[in-house]
Design a protein around this motif. Structure first.
Motif, PDB file in Angstrom:
ATOM      1  N   ILE A 122      30.371 131.924 117.297  1.00 34.74           N
ATOM      2  CA  ILE A 122      30.044 131.587 118.876  1.00 34.74           C
ATOM      3  C   ILE A 122      31.358 131.029 119.705  1.00 34.74           C
ATOM      4  O   ILE A 122      32.268 130.758 119.685  1.00 34.74           O
ATOM      5  N   ASP A 123      30.695 130.916 121.553  1.00 36.03           N
ATOM      6  CA  ASP A 123      31.968 130.651 121.975  1.00 36.03           C
ATOM      7  C   ASP A 123      32.256 129.146 121.929  1.00 36.03           C
ATOM      8  O   ASP A 123      30.862 128.116 122.013  1.00 36.03           O
ATOM      9  N   PRO A 124      33.102 128.463 121.813  1.00 32.35           N
ATOM     10  CA  PRO A 124      33.948 127.311 121.652  1.00 32.35           C
ATOM     11  C   PRO A 124      33.360 126.728 122.493  1.00 32.35           C
ATOM     12  O   PRO A 124      33.386 124.823 122.545  1.00 32.35           O
ATOM     13  N   ALA A 125      33.134 126.802 124.243  1.00 26.43           N
ATOM     14  CA  ALA A 125      32.179 126.366 125.432  1.00 26.43           C
ATOM     15  C   ALA A 125      30.278 125.776 124.163  1.00 26.43           C
ATOM     16  O   ALA A 125      30.119 124.860 125.324  1.00 26.43           O
ATOM     17  N   MET A 126      30.211 126.493 123.470  1.00 24.31           N
ATOM     18  CA  MET A 126      29.169 126.394 123.472  1.00 24.31           C
ATOM     19  C   MET A 126      29.022 125.179 122.242  1.00 24.31           C
ATOM     20  O   MET A 126      28.017 124.454 121.919  1.00 24.31           O
ATOM     21  N   VAL A 127      29.962 124.154 121.672  1.00 32.56           N
ATOM     22  CA  VAL A 127      30.344 123.458 121.414  1.00 32.56           C
ATOM     23  C   VAL A 127      30.632 122.107 121.599  1.00 32.56           C
ATOM     24  O   VAL A 127      31.470 122.350 122.620  1.00 32.56           O
ATOM     25  N   THR A 128      29.753 120.446 121.481  1.00 28.69           N
ATOM     26  CA  THR A 128      30.341 119.785 121.822  1.00 28.69           C
ATOM     27  C   THR A 128      30.266 118.704 120.844  1.00 28.69           C
ATOM     28  O   THR A 128      29.961 118.191 120.245  1.00 28.69           O
ATOM     29  N   VAL A 129      31.668 117.936 120.591  1.00 30.25           N
ATOM     30  CA  VAL A 129      32.191 117.830 120.000  1.00 30.25           C
ATOM     31  C   VAL A 129      31.965 115.900 120.403  1.00 30.25           C
ATOM     32  O   VAL A 129      32.479 115.609 121.917  1.00 30.25           O
ATOM     33  N   ARG A 130      31.304 115.474 120.130  1.00 29.89           N
ATOM     34  CA  ARG A 130      31.197 113.632 120.761  1.00 29.89           C
ATOM     35  C   ARG A 130      32.795 113.427 120.838  1.00 29.89           C
ATOM     36  O   ARG A 130      33.284 112.873 119.739  1.00 29.89           O
ATOM     37  N   THR A 131      32.781 111.679 121.717  1.00 31.88           N
ATOM     38  CA  THR A 131      34.683 112.066 122.244  1.00 31.88           C
ATOM     39  C   THR A 131      34.178 110.618 121.526  1.00 31.88           C
ATOM     40  O   THR A 131      33.518 109.530 121.243  1.00 31.88           O
ATOM     41  N   GLY A 132      35.492 110.605 121.146  1.00 30.09           N
ATOM     42  CA  GLY A 132      35.503 109.189 120.384  1.00 30.09           C
ATOM     43  C   GLY A 132      34.456 109.105 119.046  1.00 30.09           C
ATOM     44  O   GLY A 132      34.424 109.391 118.246  1.00 30.09           O
ATOM     45  N   PHE A 133      34.047 107.085 118.366  1.00 26.34           N
ATOM     46  CA  PHE A 133      33.950 107.068 117.557  1.00 26.34           C
ATOM     47  C   PHE A 133      32.878 106.246 118.152  1.00 26.34           C
ATOM     48  O   PHE A 133      33.397 105.340 118.298  1.00 26.34           O
ATOM     49  N   ASP A 134      31.688 106.040 117.077  1.00 31.13           N
ATOM     50  CA  ASP A 134      31.162 104.917 117.214  1.00 31.13           C
ATOM     51  C   ASP A 134      30.031 104.565 115.261  1.00 31.13           C
ATOM     52  O   ASP A 134      30.089 105.537 115.282  1.00 31.13           O
ATOM     53  N   SER A 135      31.112 103.086 115.344  1.00 27.89           N
ATOM     54  CA  SER A 135      30.185 103.226 114.082  1.00 27.89           C
ATOM     55  C   SER A 135      28.508 103.127 113.589  1.00 27.89           C
ATOM     56  O   SER A 135      28.001 103.195 112.507  1.00 27.89           O
ATOM     57  N   ALA A 136      28.084 102.368 114.661  1.00 30.42           N
ATOM     58  CA  ALA A 136      26.630 102.583 115.155  1.00 30.42           C
ATOM     59  C   ALA A 136      26.317 104.392 114.974  1.00 30.42           C
ATOM     60  O   ALA A 136      24.685 104.475 114.693  1.00 30.42           O
ATOM     61  N   TRP A 137      26.795 105.228 114.716  1.00 28.77           N
ATOM     62  CA  TRP A 137      26.180 106.792 116.064  1.00 28.77           C
ATOM     63  C   TRP A 137      27.048 107.409 114.592  1.00 28.77           C
ATOM     64  O   TRP A 137      26.362 107.983 114.518  1.00 28.77           O
ATOM     65  N   ASN A 138      28.377 107.042 114.345  1.00 31.73           N
ATOM     66  CA  ASN A 138      28.592 108.525 113.886  1.00 31.73           C
ATOM     67  C   ASN A 138      28.772 108.131 112.386  1.00 31.73           C
ATOM     68  O   ASN A 138      28.861 107.020 112.278  1.00 31.73           O
ATOM     69  N   THR A 139      28.671 109.031 111.440  1.00 26.36           N
ATOM     70  CA  THR A 139      28.363 108.327 109.924  1.00 26.36           C
ATOM     71  C   THR A 139      29.427 108.157 109.799  1.00 26.36           C
ATOM     72  O   THR A 139      30.302 109.573 110.291  1.00 26.36           O
ATOM     73  N   PHE A 140      29.698 108.091 108.879  1.00 25.30           N
ATOM     74  CA  PHE A 140      31.406 107.476 108.183  1.00 25.30           C
ATOM     75  C   PHE A 140      31.864 107.023 106.602  1.00 25.30           C
ATOM     76  O   PHE A 140      30.673 106.285 106.014  1.00 25.30           O
ATOM     77  N   SER A 141      32.616 107.012 106.094  1.00 28.77           N
ATOM     78  CA  SER A 141      33.667 106.541 105.025  1.00 28.77           C
ATOM     79  C   SER A 141      34.099 105.888 104.969  1.00 28.77           C
ATOM     80  O   SER A 141      34.932 105.796 105.645  1.00 28.77           O
ATOM     81  N   GLY A 142      34.202 104.979 103.844  1.00 27.87           N
ATOM     82  CA  GLY A 142      36.171 103.771 104.148  1.00 27.87           C
ATOM     83  C   GLY A 142      36.996 104.611 104.388  1.00 27.87           C
ATOM     84  O   GLY A 142      38.071 104.041 104.644  1.00 27.87           O
TER      85      GLY A 142
END
Lengths: 805, 160
Positions: free
Chosen positions: A513-533
């Motif tokens: 797909i075109d990169p314009a069709m990709v939305t990468v969520r800006t920043g980080f949110d410990s309640a929203w983004n899943t993450f590891s230690g």
């Protein structure tokens, strides 16, 4: 069509060039309070009492916090180090004693920032001044002890020994001894200071909008400090105005905004640091002294062994330290094939600002040491600097270092060749010969350095065997959205590295797909983004950890898309192919016009799922992937193991002339060659090299944290610290080569920190200019006053000796 | 601190009337009262230039000026550069040449560059360096910023 490898214009820029970014201090909420932190003017003093009555009675003041509140509500922050580090009491405010200038002693929340500051001036602190210790060697004498519970300033000591060092010295044709070298204290000082807005709700949840750049780690330390379970803390970032590692531990003070909010019934509280506060107390780079260095060489100038004593000065608290006492070992032999080492490593606390893992963290200091060793030996033995490097470079890859690290790939001689070409080496050699005839001080210096990326956290166990850390990981969640576009969340917290753009390039390639069709969520949110230690932006690793997570998530999504398309199109999965049809990206049955496009697939799963067959229950088109590099825990006894996955390299050459009247070093030409393996976005990669180069040049020529003997910081404003500007950055000739890493799926190596190359290079150029004057360059800072001191007191006789057999 | 002074300031073409404390800084007026947070604060000694705006056409470090001193003045901030949904050539060029990374210094840098090109539409490299000497960038090493300003100047001259 491949997007990876192209200089795609950055997605982040759309908001940033318009002034539409959201930096922590931009957050404005009706009714929000402002926090002022009152800081100690002394480097070492006992707090006999604090009188806050006048401050509290000022109209508009909502609350005042002192050590008493902190003792009641907080537990000391975990220190990573073993005994005696674990005895150090580290709290958001000093309670009984201050141990560095700028340490917080009280905080005021008020209706406006100006009012809070007014109130802060009304707080009376009764200090009993104590003698301070700022020199690391004096600190190790323990005549003045910072942390009484620890009982000593010596917070870590161990010996790193590999090969047969004594034999190397017995067999040596030359032994070069260097009495002392010193790597100075500086930091990358991002233009945005630390800031956060905190809210401690009546439900007992704490929310931060902040600019911490390693939230996955910060919440693990903040939560116990505030006596909360981790899930009670939500920490968010949006745009971060540069971090360079400095913003990794602002959590220590974020806690104050949260505690003020709690005391003010849950009103939001903003804390925004001033520049002077930042320079005094936000975090400096590690300062290191190298003593009694001995270098064994064979008759041809090949280095066979090194023994030395290193003292690292971590400032007043250990916190993330003594990790730096081990991290340097990722690059133990630097770019050279030396097999025998004995490094006696000690770390001490002093009455100075605590250190942070700043760009090039701990490896840069060691790489500078190794480069000085190679360069001083070359000058002392009369071997041309370039030949000396070529004699000693590692040439075969993968290369296992004496301590078990594996250099993945590289070609240092080719980088040297390329850098010589860029700078016009032969021409400068001629000019140098002419200049020397005229008595001018013109030097040409080479600096070869490594940017080790993707840590094995297991190295923390070499520092403290009880730490429950090892390996590394990063997380990506990817979802095919209702309209067929793709939504991605990452575990990282970027601060200018262009993760939204680089991620879009990878996803665009994988999903056609075109990169314009990709939305990468800006920043980080410990309640929203899943993450590891391990999640975060640090240690030159995104191109490997971050993008491997993204790539892995794309593969999982494609598996689900194939399963779904196979059912919907009644075709075998093997007969399907990804492509682009009249209605956009699709999966089609090879050789037919039967196809299903992305939005239709998403629609079936999300809106129209009565169409789904029973065996597709697990297909959600919303998948999570955790990338884990293949690390094993190191042998903590032998201090042996693979500490890092990839090794980017930099080779810089500088031509410097020192003005004989002013002693000012002037850069006449500068070349920087980078090898970070396969490049995702050439413009972003080059930008990182330019930035790291500017930091190194600034540090070498301008920037230093100078303390007087009582622990006063003498460079506590930008006008004194003098970060490098457009007027003193030279024209940088940039070049690169690509040695793909065999250890990452994309051949990329983590990059960005840059290994402090200009510090090594500029020291080498000044050495070349001044060796004939009886000067050994054994310091990393070369401001005009420093050079003046040096040329007026030649040190060669005192610093260096050579025994040849 | 209850004393307040009435001021009138036009920012990006909009006229604002406010009653402000005499000690309120111009940058605080812009960021906190007018909520134009594109103008940033990076130091307190006029070194970094993150707060650079134009006041009556002249570049000013708005952290070093009181709001009351701007009374009756016309201010241009980064938010005023885009016209009719079209980015200013400098904004385009900064993005195209990767003249920004974290973006924190960018608004101030753009305003200094804007002033430079107004005064000198065809600056040499040395003039570009001098034009932004009061603006600190910690990410880019300046190289791509020089390229962006130079390219914007060329494009503005040819009108492309």
């Amino acid at each position: 069509m491949s997007w990876v490898g192209k200089s795609l214009r950055r997605k982040e820029d759309d908001r940033l060039v318009r002034g539409n970014g959201l930096f922590a201090d931009d957050e404005q909420i009706e009714g929000m309070l402002h926090l002022y932190i009152l800081r100690s003017p002394y480097a070492h003093a006992r707090i006999r009492g604090i009188d806050t009555a006048a401050a509290e009675s000022l109209a508009g003041v909502a609350c005042v916090l002192t050590g008493a509140d902190i003792k009641e509500q907080c537990d000391p922050y975990m220190q990573l180090g073993p005994e005696p580090c674990d005895k150090i009491i580290d709290l958001p405010l000093a309670t009984d004693k201050v141990v560095f200038q700028g340490e917080p002693v009280a905080a005021v929340a008020a209706e406006t920032a100006a009012l809070a500051m007014d109130a802060g001036q009304l707080i009376e602190v009764d200090y009993e001044m104590l003698d301070a210790v700022v020199d690391p060697e004096q600190a190790l004498e323990d005549k003045i002890v910072l942390h009484e519970a620890a009982g000593t300033n010596r917070v870590w000591h161990s010996v790193f020994e590999y090969g047969d060092v004594d034999k190397a010295f017995e067999d040596a044709a030359h032994v070069v001894k260097i009495e002392r070298m010193h790597f100075h204290r500086f930091a990358s000082t991002p233009v945005e200071n630390n800031a956060c807005v905190a809210e401690w709700t009546r439900q007992g949840d704490v929310d931060f909008l902040c600019n911490n750049s390693f939230i996955g780690f910060a919440v693990q330390l903040l939560a116990p400090g505030l006596r909360l379970p981790m899930e009670k803390i939500r920490a968010r970032t949006y745009d971060i105005g540069g971090s360079f590692g400095v913003k990794i531990w602002n959590y220590v003070y974020m806690a104050l905004a949260a505690l003020a909010s709690r005391k003010c019934d849950g009103r939001k509280v903003k804390w925004s640091e001033t520049r002077t506060e930042h320079l005094l107390a936000s975090g400096h780079g590690n300062e290191r002294t190298f003593l009694d260095t001995e270098v064994a060489l064979d008759k041809d100038g090949v280095i066979t062994g090194i023994r030395s004593r290193h003292i690292d000065d971590c400032g007043a608290y250990t916190r993330y330290e003594p990790l730096g006492c081990v991290i340097w070992a990722q690059v133990l032999p630097a770019t050279y094939g030396v097999r025998n080492f004995r490094i006696d490593f000690t770390q001490t606390v002093t009455n100075k600002c605590p250190v942070v893992p700043n760009r090039g963290y701990s490896r840069m200091q060691h790489l500078w040491f190794m480069e000085r060793v190679v360069d001083i030996c070359a000058h002392e033995l009369g071997i041309p600097a370039d030949e000396m490097r070529l004699k000693n470079y590692v040439r075969e890859f993968p290369y296992e270092t004496p301590n078990g690290c594996v250099y993945d790939s590289g070609d240092y001689p080719m980088m040297l060749e390329k850098a010589k070409e860029l700078i016009g080496w032969d021409e400068w050699k001629k000019k140098q010969a002419e200049a020397r005839k005229e008595g001018r001080w013109l030097g040409i210096g080479i600096g070869t350095t490594l940017d080790s990326g993707t840590n094995n956290f297991g190295q923390a166990q070499i520092m403290n065997p009880y730490l429950p850390f090892s390996g590394n990981s990063e997380v990506c969640v990817i979802r095919l959205d209702f309209d067929g576009s793709v939504i991605v969340t990452l575990g990282t917290g970027p601060s200018g590295q262009g993760h939204e753009t680089a991620t879009s390039q990878v996803v665009a390639d994988e999903l056609n797909i075109d990169p314009a069709m990709v939305t990468v969520r800006t920043g980080f949110d410990s309640a929203w983004n899943t993450f590891s230690g391990h999640s975060g932006t640090y240690a030159s690793q995104f191109a490997v950890t971050g993008l491997s997570a993204v790539h892995g998530a794309c593969q999982k999504l494609k598996v689900e898309m194939r399963q779904l398309a196979s059912f919907m199109l009644e075709a075998d999965e093997d007969d399907l192919e990804f492509g682009v049809g009249d209605e956009g990206p699709q999966l089609a049955v090879k050789g037919t016009d039967k196809a299903i496009n992305y939005w239709f697939m998403s629609n079936v799963v999300n809106n129209n799922n009565a169409l789904l067959g029973g065996n597709l229950a697990d297909v959600t088109l919303n998948v999570r992937h955790v990338y884990r590099p293949p690390f094993e825990a190191p042998d903590t006894e032998k201090k042996f193991g693979n500490l890092t996955l990839t090794y980017a390299a930099q080779l810089h050459i500088a031509v410097i002339e020192i003005d004989k009247n002013t002693c000012r070093p002037n850069i006449l030409a500068y070349a920087a060659v980078d090898d970070c393996g396969s490049v995702i976005n050439p413009q972003i990669a080059a930008g990182q090299v330019h930035g790291a180069t500017a930091h190194g040049i600034g540090a070498a020529l301008l920037e230093t944290f100078n303390y007087d003997e009582t622990g006063n910081l003498l460079t506590a404003t930008f006008s004194d610290y003098c970060p490098i500007t457009s007027m003193n950055i030279p024209d940088i000739q940039y070049g690169h080569i690509e040695s793909p890493s065999p250890f990452s799926y994309n051949g990329a190596k983590g990059m960005g920190e840059g290994g402090g190359a200009p510090l090594h290079t500029i020291s080498a150029a000044i050495q070349d200019a001044l060796h004939s004057e009886g000067i050994i360059v054994n310091e990393s800072h070369h401001s005009a006053p420093k050079v003046f001191e040096r040329v007026n007191a030649p040190n060669r006789e005192k610093v260096v000796s050579v025994e040849s057999r | 601190m209850s004393e307040r002074i009435g001021i009138t300031v036009t920012v990006n073409g909009t006229r604002y009337e406010r009653e402000v404390e005499p000690r309120l800084l111009l940058v605080q007026l812009i960021r906190e009262e007018l909520r134009l947070t594109g103008t940033h604060i990076g130091c307190d000694t006029s070194y970094c230039g993150a707060c650079t705006i134009l006041l009556d056409g002249e570049p000013v470090k708005s952290c070093t000026m009181l709001a009351v001193q701007a009374d009756g003045g016309e201010v241009l901030t980064v938010e005023g550069l885009e016209k009719d949904g079209k980015l200013h050539p400098l904004q385009e060029a900064f993005s195209e040449h990767h003249g920004l990374q974290c973006g924190y210094c960018t608004p101030g840098m753009l305003m200094s560059a804007y002033y430079l090109l107004e005064q000198n539409p065809d600056p040499s490299n040395a003039e570009i360096r001098k034009g932004i000497q009061g603006n600190l960038c910690r990410c880019t090493g300046y190289k791509n910023i020089f390229a962006a300003i130079s390219d914007a100047a060329a494009k503005m001259q040819t009108g492309s």
